[in-house]
Design an enzyme around this catalytic site. Sequence first.
Site, PDB file in Angstrom:
ATOM      1  N   GLN A  58      17.052  15.887 106.654  1.00 35.01           N
ATOM      2  CA  GLN A  58      17.150  14.858 105.632  1.00 35.01           C
ATOM      3  C   GLN A  58      18.588  14.547 105.221  1.00 35.01           C
ATOM      4  OE1 GLN A  58      13.795  16.878 103.226  1.00 35.01           O
ATOM      5  NE2 GLN A  58      13.657  14.729 102.659  1.00 35.01           N
ATOM      6  N   HIS A  70      12.680   7.103 116.213  1.00 38.50           N
ATOM      7  CA  HIS A  70      13.265   6.290 117.276  1.00 38.50           C
ATOM      8  C   HIS A  70      12.215   5.528 118.074  1.00 38.50           C
ATOM      9  CE1 HIS A  70      16.951   9.196 117.337  1.00 38.50           C
ATOM     10  NE2 HIS A  70      17.032   8.291 116.371  1.00 38.50           N
ATOM     11  N   ASP A  96      19.538   9.686 111.769  1.00 40.33           N
ATOM     12  CA  ASP A  96      20.656   9.773 112.710  1.00 40.33           C
ATOM     13  C   ASP A  96      21.959  10.133 111.997  1.00 40.33           C
ATOM     14  OD1 ASP A  96      18.731   8.956 114.440  1.00 40.33           O
ATOM     15  OD2 ASP A  96      19.776   7.171 115.156  1.00 40.33           O
ATOM     16  N   ARG A 140      19.536  26.039  98.059  1.00 43.82           N
ATOM     17  CA  ARG A 140      18.498  26.146  99.078  1.00 43.82           C
ATOM     18  C   ARG A 140      18.717  25.069 100.137  1.00 43.82           C
ATOM     19  NH1 ARG A 140      12.119  24.508  99.132  1.00 43.82           N
ATOM     20  NH2 ARG A 140      11.866  25.140 101.293  1.00 43.82           N
ATOM     21  N   HIS A 198      11.913  23.716 108.140  1.00 40.84           N
ATOM     22  CA  HIS A 198      11.594  22.653 107.192  1.00 40.84           C
ATOM     23  C   HIS A 198      11.249  21.394 107.984  1.00 40.84           C
ATOM     24  CE1 HIS A 198      12.310  21.268 102.828  1.00 40.84           C
ATOM     25  NE2 HIS A 198      11.708  20.270 103.449  1.00 40.84           N
ATOM     26  N   ASN A 230       8.600  26.013 104.936  1.00 38.30           N
ATOM     27  CA  ASN A 230       8.497  25.124 103.785  1.00 38.30           C
ATOM     28  C   ASN A 230       7.211  24.307 103.895  1.00 38.30           C
ATOM     29  OD1 ASN A 230       9.740  23.488 101.441  1.00 38.30           O
ATOM     30  ND2 ASN A 230       9.175  21.919 102.933  1.00 38.30           N
ATOM     31  N   GLU A 231       6.354  24.428 102.895  1.00 39.16           N
ATOM     32  CA  GLU A 231       5.155  23.613 102.744  1.00 39.16           C
ATOM     33  C   GLU A 231       4.270  23.609 103.992  1.00 39.16           C
ATOM     34  OE1 GLU A 231       6.271  19.751 101.292  1.00 39.16           O
ATOM     35  OE2 GLU A 231       6.888  20.557  99.347  1.00 39.16           O
ATOM     36  N   ASN A 235       6.288  24.853  95.576  1.00 32.06           N
ATOM     37  CA  ASN A 235       6.784  23.477  95.494  1.00 32.06           C
ATOM     38  C   ASN A 235       5.712  22.659  94.793  1.00 32.06           C
ATOM     39  OD1 ASN A 235       8.804  24.474  97.122  1.00 32.06           O
ATOM     40  ND2 ASN A 235       8.450  23.073  98.823  1.00 32.06           N
ATOM     41  N   TYR A 251       4.869  18.904  92.414  1.00 32.25           N
ATOM     42  CA  TYR A 251       5.312  17.625  91.869  1.00 32.25           C
ATOM     43  C   TYR A 251       4.270  16.970  90.960  1.00 32.25           C
ATOM     44  CZ  TYR A 251       9.062  17.885  95.322  1.00 32.25           C
ATOM     45  OH  TYR A 251      10.162  18.292  96.046  1.00 32.25           O
ATOM     46  N   GLU A 297      10.794  23.962  94.769  1.00 29.55           N
ATOM     47  CA  GLU A 297      11.033  22.517  94.711  1.00 29.55           C
ATOM     48  C   GLU A 297      10.321  21.935  93.506  1.00 29.55           C
ATOM     49  OE1 GLU A 297      10.197  19.910  97.983  1.00 29.55           O
ATOM     50  OE2 GLU A 297      11.077  21.274  99.446  1.00 29.55           O
TER      51      GLU A 297
END
Length: 532
Positions: free
Chosen positions: A37, A57, A70, A95, A140, A184-185, A328, A330, A397
């Site tokens: 990311q 892509h 990219d 992290r 991740h 992660n997740e 994590n 939200y 998170e």
Amino acid sequence: MAWGTVIALFTLCSLSQAHYTKFPKGFTFGVATASHQIEGAWNVSGKSENVWDRLSHTRPEMIADGTNGDIACDSYNRYLEDVEELAYLGVDFYRFSLSWSRILPTGRVDYVNPDGIRYYNALLDALAEKNIEPLVTLFHWDLPQSLQDLGGWANPKMIDYFRDYSDLCFREFGDRIKSWITFNEPYEICEDAYGDVKKAPAIDSHGVGNYLCSDTLLKAHAESYHLYNDSYRSKQNGTIMISINSIWYEPSDPSNAEQVALAEVANQFKFGWFAHPIFTEEGGYPAVMVENVAQQSAAEGIPKPRLEQFDDYWIQRIKGTSDFLGINHYTTYLVTGPGVDPTAKSPSWLKDIGAVTSLDVGGDSASAWFRVVPTGFGNLLRWCKSSYNDPPIYITENGFSDRGTLEDYGRIKYFDEYLTEILKVIYDDDVKVLGYTVWTLMDNFEWRAGFSERFGLYHVDIEDPNRPRTPKLSVEYYKQLIANRELPQDERFKDPSERCKIDNFVLALLCKIQGFFNIKPKFNITHRYFKV
């Protein structure tokens, strides 16, 4: 006498709803990012293609704004600037995740890319200079495409490949990394990438590939944990855990026993899918999950359940393989009743739950899946305490999405309300929450949302080749929070429109009080403020 009664009532109200602001001694704060990311440099210096490179892509229409990773935030070249931002915030830890394909271009240990080792060593050295602890995620979501070509997480051979990759990382970086996260997740990896098309590699083997993935992933996690425990822990003196994500499910009507029971089923399917095998005494997948999938499989005419319980060896091997529970979180959803969710495919994880859910709750964010429901966070943490033998917890998170405004009052309010829930469960319920991690340091490539949804403390201008970072107001909020270990009370962090609402409410209340008690006012009202 009358004023005394009013004051007493306000005092009683305050006492009955204690508002905590101070964090306990030893509580730590950090921020999180993920390699794909932010790093960019997708094919630079030996790095190979990963599944997100391939998806963005070859199927660019699947990314909301047509962007890709990219360049992303160009942290491969600007990591020193990132570290300066971290130092300015005053975080205890950072992290971040390692790019498997940057370190092992084939995905296997037959060739180690020297530049991958150099890059992460340089980042670790820069963090050490600022006394910032690294909290490092091994995986991740950015699987090397070469391993996906072999079946990815649906292939049991991935257990060995992940163990080998873990071994290399522990050996190369473990002298400076004392806190590791294996995955992660896992829900997002298995359900969204193998049971749907929401994440790369977008296999969409709904109701089948997702369960093959979880079988492989949990075994790979356990092998990585045991490797670290047996071969590295005593020498490196570190810890290792897994980060599990969850929407929290609540009954739409808390007095409806059926909805209450279905909400528990949904939470077992979501969080328990990966937490139950690791954090319970009995181990294995949650019984209700195994039963539901078996019943659905039989109804579909399948002779063998699509989800099979682990055998005794693996139940014991997976149990207890996390030093902390990483969470994590939200948002919260409502369970409205039994049935098949209208969005469910057949077969699918969502259909296997047997409940209908709703997003008709809380405040909005920039993400369609995301509602602001602070109390749900507190309920999730209490549930984890009671369900998993009171584990030590790190919030790995938590964050808020908007469209990138610099005066991000919505994000600050979100932090304030969700952190207040953490304080409540620490002080009122004795939940062992030890640390909190903001998602994320800077606006980044937010997977299929691209850069259309912004979670960062720092704004990133992706139209500028230099990818300049600009601090948002939330930077100052979080910096003050960390410095004082207390929720900031500074008025500049309050949304001006909300301050007006509060002032107007207070004004109306005072007018009603003076009218009720026939009190002659001792002040004149000018604009929004009171003058004696």
